[in-house]
Design an enzyme around this catalytic site. Sequence first.
Site, PDB file in Angstrom:
ATOM      1  N   GLU A 240      53.979  25.818  32.148  1.00 10.89           N
ATOM      2  CA  GLU A 240      53.608  26.627  30.985  1.00 10.89           C
ATOM      3  C   GLU A 240      54.845  27.214  30.307  1.00 10.89           C
ATOM      4  O   GLU A 240      55.751  27.678  31.005  1.00 10.89           O
ATOM      5  CB  GLU A 240      52.660  27.756  31.417  1.00 10.89           C
ATOM      6  CG  GLU A 240      51.357  27.231  31.984  1.00 10.89           C
ATOM      7  CD  GLU A 240      50.495  28.307  32.618  1.00 10.89           C
ATOM      8  OE1 GLU A 240      49.328  28.007  32.924  1.00 10.89           O
ATOM      9  OE2 GLU A 240      50.991  29.439  32.847  1.00 10.89           O
TER      10      GLU A 240
ATOM     11  N   PRO B 139      44.761  30.572  44.937  1.00  9.95           N
ATOM     12  CA  PRO B 139      46.217  30.550  44.732  1.00  9.95           C
ATOM     13  C   PRO B 139      46.742  29.122  44.817  1.00  9.95           C
ATOM     14  O   PRO B 139      46.059  28.238  45.347  1.00  9.95           O
ATOM     15  CB  PRO B 139      46.746  31.400  45.892  1.00  9.95           C
ATOM     16  CG  PRO B 139      45.723  31.211  46.974  1.00  9.95           C
ATOM     17  CD  PRO B 139      44.402  31.066  46.280  1.00  9.95           C
TER      18      PRO B 139
ATOM     19  N   HIS C  26      46.652  30.429  28.788  1.00 10.00           N
ATOM     20  CA  HIS C  26      46.835  31.404  29.878  1.00 10.00           C
ATOM     21  C   HIS C  26      46.546  32.833  29.401  1.00 10.00           C
ATOM     22  O   HIS C  26      47.393  33.729  29.482  1.00 10.00           O
ATOM     23  CB  HIS C  26      48.252  31.311  30.456  1.00 10.00           C
ATOM     24  CG  HIS C  26      48.320  31.813  31.880  1.00 10.00           C
ATOM     25  ND1 HIS C  26      49.090  31.233  32.843  1.00 10.00           N
ATOM     26  CD2 HIS C  26      47.710  32.862  32.497  1.00 10.00           C
ATOM     27  CE1 HIS C  26      48.948  31.876  34.001  1.00 10.00           C
ATOM     28  NE2 HIS C  26      48.111  32.871  33.798  1.00 10.00           N
TER      29      HIS C  26
ATOM     30  N   ARG D 161      45.243  28.654  39.132  1.00  6.00           N
ATOM     31  CA  ARG D 161      46.638  28.271  38.950  1.00  6.00           C
ATOM     32  C   ARG D 161      46.703  26.806  38.547  1.00  6.00           C
ATOM     33  O   ARG D 161      45.961  25.968  39.061  1.00  6.00           O
ATOM     34  CB  ARG D 161      47.428  28.464  40.258  1.00  6.00           C
ATOM     35  CG  ARG D 161      47.724  29.930  40.610  1.00  6.00           C
ATOM     36  CD  ARG D 161      48.758  30.529  39.683  1.00  6.00           C
ATOM     37  NE  ARG D 161      49.098  31.907  40.024  1.00  6.00           N
ATOM     38  CZ  ARG D 161      48.516  32.976  39.509  1.00  6.00           C
ATOM     39  NH1 ARG D 161      47.538  32.830  38.631  1.00  6.00           N
ATOM     40  NH2 ARG D 161      48.901  34.189  39.843  1.00  6.00           N
TER      41      ARG D 161
ATOM     42  N   ILE E  19      38.325  37.884  42.593  1.00  5.72           N
ATOM     43  CA  ILE E  19      37.839  37.334  41.321  1.00  5.72           C
ATOM     44  C   ILE E  19      36.661  36.396  41.564  1.00  5.72           C
ATOM     45  O   ILE E  19      35.659  36.438  40.846  1.00  5.72           O
ATOM     46  CB  ILE E  19      38.980  36.625  40.562  1.00  5.72           C
ATOM     47  CG1 ILE E  19      40.032  37.662  40.124  1.00  5.72           C
ATOM     48  CG2 ILE E  19      38.450  35.877  39.342  1.00  5.72           C
ATOM     49  CD1 ILE E  19      41.262  37.071  39.467  1.00  5.72           C
TER      50      ILE E  19
ATOM     51  N   ASP F  37      42.501  27.383  31.669  1.00  4.43           N
ATOM     52  CA  ASP F  37      43.347  28.444  31.121  1.00  4.43           C
ATOM     53  C   ASP F  37      44.771  28.332  31.669  1.00  4.43           C
ATOM     54  O   ASP F  37      45.654  29.060  31.231  1.00  4.43           O
ATOM     55  CB  ASP F  37      42.763  29.818  31.470  1.00  4.43           C
ATOM     56  CG  ASP F  37      43.525  30.955  30.811  1.00  4.43           C
ATOM     57  OD1 ASP F  37      43.685  30.911  29.574  1.00  4.43           O
ATOM     58  OD2 ASP F  37      43.963  31.879  31.526  1.00  4.43           O
TER      59      ASP F  37
END
Length: 308
Positions: free
Chosen positions: A261, A205, A283, A233, A156, A256
């Site tokens: 969460e 991560p 998210h 994350r 990404i 995000d």
Amino acid sequence: MKIVILDRKTLGYDVSVDIFSKFGEVISYDTTKVNETKDRIKNADIILTNKVYVGKDELENSSIKLICVTATGMNNVDLEYTKEKNIEVKNVAGYSTSSVIQLAFSMIFYFVQKLTYYKKYVDEQNWQKSDTFTHIDVPFLELDNKRVGIIGLGEIGRDLAKKAKAFNCEIVYYSTSGQNTNSEYKSVTLEELLKTSDIISIHAPLNEKTKDLLGYKELNLIKEGAILLNLGRGGIINEADLAKILDEKDIFCGLDVVSKEPIEETNPLLKVVNKQRLLMTPHIAWASVEARKRLIEKVAKNIEDFLK
């Protein structure tokens, strides 16, 4: 073959899961509470879970042969126990890259172009009252020649770099593992990245090296006017420190993900006074329609491969 989907709601009802029916009987639950998991999966051969935790207590005395995680991260499965019991676990990777990058750029443009202000200016009927053809009271900038610092240059991160380069941005990166030797872009220390970047984007991560990677000291290094994004994350940025710095310093932040969460009422980010400096989304970066369709197709392929 009995297949149980534990949290169908997380996949969205605008995409179909009918593909799984070709493998056997499908039982689907919108959501599953902790105390419901064990009973719901005890007679299943295959289970699908996005965020519902399955560990020893849930899996004991079950007939489960395969766990399909409808995501990339597998921290919701007790991998030691599944290995011990010869239960196969398969996740899905590479399905959401374009979706994540699209939200990253949406957040960048949200801050850079100041469209919220200009839309409101027109909606409130101010333009027709203007004595000039234009209204540029809130300055906005170009992306050209801005330095983009990427924390975590995986798939990404590399895609963000490629697309930022198309806007003539300069790219630098910090490897959180210390193992990335990518020579296409300049590798820098975390300190240099924070001090010199106009846009900072996290795509790493969450692990022992990245938890609270950016605390008050690090956040204070970020230069005035810079944009910080976290679409990686929650937990990589210390949220209490971020809330504090956003009310002290003229920096902007797009998030995000958060550490817990859905976001808790007590999260300090909800109490930031300078709300124009903070953009939060629930998210959603991974979840374009196309990404979720790819996800379901890849999960089906995992089941197919397993059954072969």
